[in-house]
Design a protein around this motif. Structure first.
Motif, PDB file in Angstrom:
ATOM      1  N   ASP A  63       0.851  -1.188   0.000  1.00  0.00           N
ATOM      2  CA  ASP A  63       0.000   0.000   0.000  1.00  0.00           C
ATOM      3  C   ASP A  63       0.893   1.247   0.000  1.00  0.00           C
ATOM      4  O   ASP A  63       1.708   1.432   0.911  1.00  0.00           O
ATOM      5  CB  ASP A  63      -0.905  -0.002   1.233  1.00  0.00           C
ATOM      6  N   PRO A  72      -3.170 -10.457  -1.931  1.00  0.00           N
ATOM      7  CA  PRO A  72      -4.150 -10.495  -3.030  1.00  0.00           C
ATOM      8  C   PRO A  72      -5.338 -11.412  -2.740  1.00  0.00           C
ATOM      9  O   PRO A  72      -6.429 -11.182  -3.258  1.00  0.00           O
ATOM     10  CB  PRO A  72      -3.324 -11.038  -4.204  1.00  0.00           C
ATOM     11  N   ASN A  75      -7.773  -9.184  -1.233  1.00  0.00           N
ATOM     12  CA  ASN A  75      -8.019  -7.908  -1.894  1.00  0.00           C
ATOM     13  C   ASN A  75      -8.376  -8.187  -3.348  1.00  0.00           C
ATOM     14  O   ASN A  75      -7.511  -8.512  -4.157  1.00  0.00           O
ATOM     15  CB  ASN A  75      -6.770  -7.024  -1.798  1.00  0.00           C
ATOM     16  N   SER A  76      -9.650  -8.068  -3.675  1.00  0.00           N
ATOM     17  CA  SER A  76     -10.139  -8.446  -4.997  1.00  0.00           C
ATOM     18  C   SER A  76      -9.538  -7.589  -6.107  1.00  0.00           C
ATOM     19  O   SER A  76      -9.293  -8.086  -7.215  1.00  0.00           O
ATOM     20  CB  SER A  76     -11.675  -8.358  -5.047  1.00  0.00           C
ATOM     21  N   LEU A  77      -9.285  -6.293  -5.830  1.00  0.00           N
ATOM     22  CA  LEU A  77      -8.718  -5.422  -6.857  1.00  0.00           C
ATOM     23  C   LEU A  77      -7.290  -5.847  -7.200  1.00  0.00           C
ATOM     24  O   LEU A  77      -6.917  -5.925  -8.372  1.00  0.00           O
ATOM     25  CB  LEU A  77      -8.741  -3.967  -6.385  1.00  0.00           C
ATOM     26  N   LEU A  78      -6.479  -6.100  -6.168  1.00  0.00           N
ATOM     27  CA  LEU A  78      -5.107  -6.532  -6.407  1.00  0.00           C
ATOM     28  C   LEU A  78      -5.079  -7.902  -7.067  1.00  0.00           C
ATOM     29  O   LEU A  78      -4.259  -8.155  -7.965  1.00  0.00           O
ATOM     30  CB  LEU A  78      -4.322  -6.573  -5.098  1.00  0.00           C
ATOM     31  N   ALA A  80      -7.293  -9.086  -9.124  1.00  0.00           N
ATOM     32  CA  ALA A  80      -7.632  -8.884 -10.533  1.00  0.00           C
ATOM     33  C   ALA A  80      -6.440  -8.334 -11.304  1.00  0.00           C
ATOM     34  O   ALA A  80      -6.174  -8.754 -12.443  1.00  0.00           O
ATOM     35  CB  ALA A  80      -8.828  -7.942 -10.647  1.00  0.00           C
ATOM     36  N   GLU A  81      -5.691  -7.414 -10.693  1.00  0.00           N
ATOM     37  CA  GLU A  81      -4.503  -6.859 -11.348  1.00  0.00           C
ATOM     38  C   GLU A  81      -3.430  -7.929 -11.558  1.00  0.00           C
ATOM     39  O   GLU A  81      -2.660  -7.864 -12.520  1.00  0.00           O
ATOM     40  CB  GLU A  81      -3.924  -5.726 -10.491  1.00  0.00           C
ATOM     41  N   ASN A  82      -3.382  -8.886 -10.645  1.00  0.00           N
ATOM     42  CA  ASN A  82      -2.348  -9.928 -10.696  1.00  0.00           C
ATOM     43  C   ASN A  82      -2.776 -11.158 -11.477  1.00  0.00           C
ATOM     44  O   ASN A  82      -2.084 -12.177 -11.449  1.00  0.00           O
ATOM     45  CB  ASN A  82      -1.970 -10.350  -9.274  1.00  0.00           C
ATOM     46  N   THR A  83      -3.911 -11.083 -12.160  1.00  0.00           N
ATOM     47  CA  THR A  83      -4.409 -12.213 -12.951  1.00  0.00           C
ATOM     48  C   THR A  83      -4.257 -11.922 -14.435  1.00  0.00           C
ATOM     49  O   THR A  83      -4.698 -10.874 -14.919  1.00  0.00           O
ATOM     50  CB  THR A  83      -5.882 -12.504 -12.624  1.00  0.00           C
TER      51      THR A  83
END
Length: 258
Positions: A63, A72, A75-78, A80-83
């Motif tokens: 952060d 991750p 944290n759904s946003l992270l 998604a970024e890491n997928t």
């Protein structure tokens, strides 16, 4: 009425079955076994029957405001970024990724593992969970469970790839047994082999590590402890070179002698 209800139930079951198309079936699945390995990424890779792939990087984020680590998985946003998703092209036991991820463009399945490559350079190794039918086994892993084998990056001199087989490992094991008989013994060491090959010869760099270092047990199979470029390990280890083509070998040198 009962007949009509039965027919409707059959129709529903048939519809659900038809919607479960082969594209939903997982062909290959591989995961990182030790996520603390040199701070490396913690991957999960899945390849399906329609040739689509999904890679999830479970590495912790940071952060920028609080400077706290972000998981991750929570944290759904992270997440998604890491997928990363895309398609693969399959050639035997090799899978080519399009697009690639973190510059990784192919995976090679052999000896029960998935090896990730950036071009011809080894990047990471994952343990196969599904897809053993695609994995080529060149030797008996149970017999040689103390060995980890890595193909060196190709260069202008060593421009071929060579897979060590059972006969090769029998010879290598006999060499180490004879060399280490006056030390702790061959069975007291983990062995990492780096293979260099061209049209004239196959050379194997051998690094050995005492098993009394418990931290090595979980990851020595997955990444070279001594890098291809320079030593990065602070503990005691030994090294020698074996020329498989000539069936010759060098003297064993321990790091204390460097």
């Amino acid at each position: 009425m009962r007949g009509s209800a039965f027919i409707c139930m059959v129709v529903v079951i048939f519809t659900v079955s038809c919607n479960s198309t082969p594209k939903d079936h997982v062909l290959v699945e591989a995961v990182t076994v030790n996520s603390d390995m040199f701070g490396a990424s913690d991957y999960a890779i899945e390849i399906r029957e329609d040739s689509s792939y999904r890679v999830i990087d479970y590495s912790l984020g940071l952060d920028s405001v609080t400077l706290e680590l972000i998981d991750p998985k929570e944290n759904s946003l992270l997440l998604a970024e890491n997928t990363v998703t895309g398609k693969t092209r399959i050639d035997g036991n090799t899978f080519f990724f399009n697009p690639g991820f973190k510059q990784v463009d192919k995976a090679l399945l052999k000896n029960g593992f998935m090896d990730l490559y950036i071009g011809d350079s080894f990047f990471r190794r994952l343990r196969l969970q599904i897809g053993n039918s695609y994995s080529i086994n060149y030797f008996d892993q149970k017999r040689f469970h103390d060995y980890a084998i890595f193909n060196a990056p190709k260069d202008s001199v060593f421009d071929n790839s060579y897979n060590l087989n059972q006969r090769d490992l029998i010879f290598i094991d006999s060499v180490l047994t004879s060399i280490l008989k006056n030390k702790e013994g061959n069975n007291a060491f983990y062995k990492q082999l780096k293979v260099y090959s061209n049209s004239d010869s196959v050379l194997v760099d051998v690094n050995i590590f005492l098993k009394n270092n418990k931290s090595l047990k979980d990851f020595f199979r997955y990444y070279p402890i001594i890098s291809f470029d320079s030593p990065t390990y602070e503990g005691t280890y030994g090294k020698l070179e074996i020329n498989l083509s000539k069936r010759t070998f060098s003297e064993l040198i321990m790091s204390d002698d460097f």
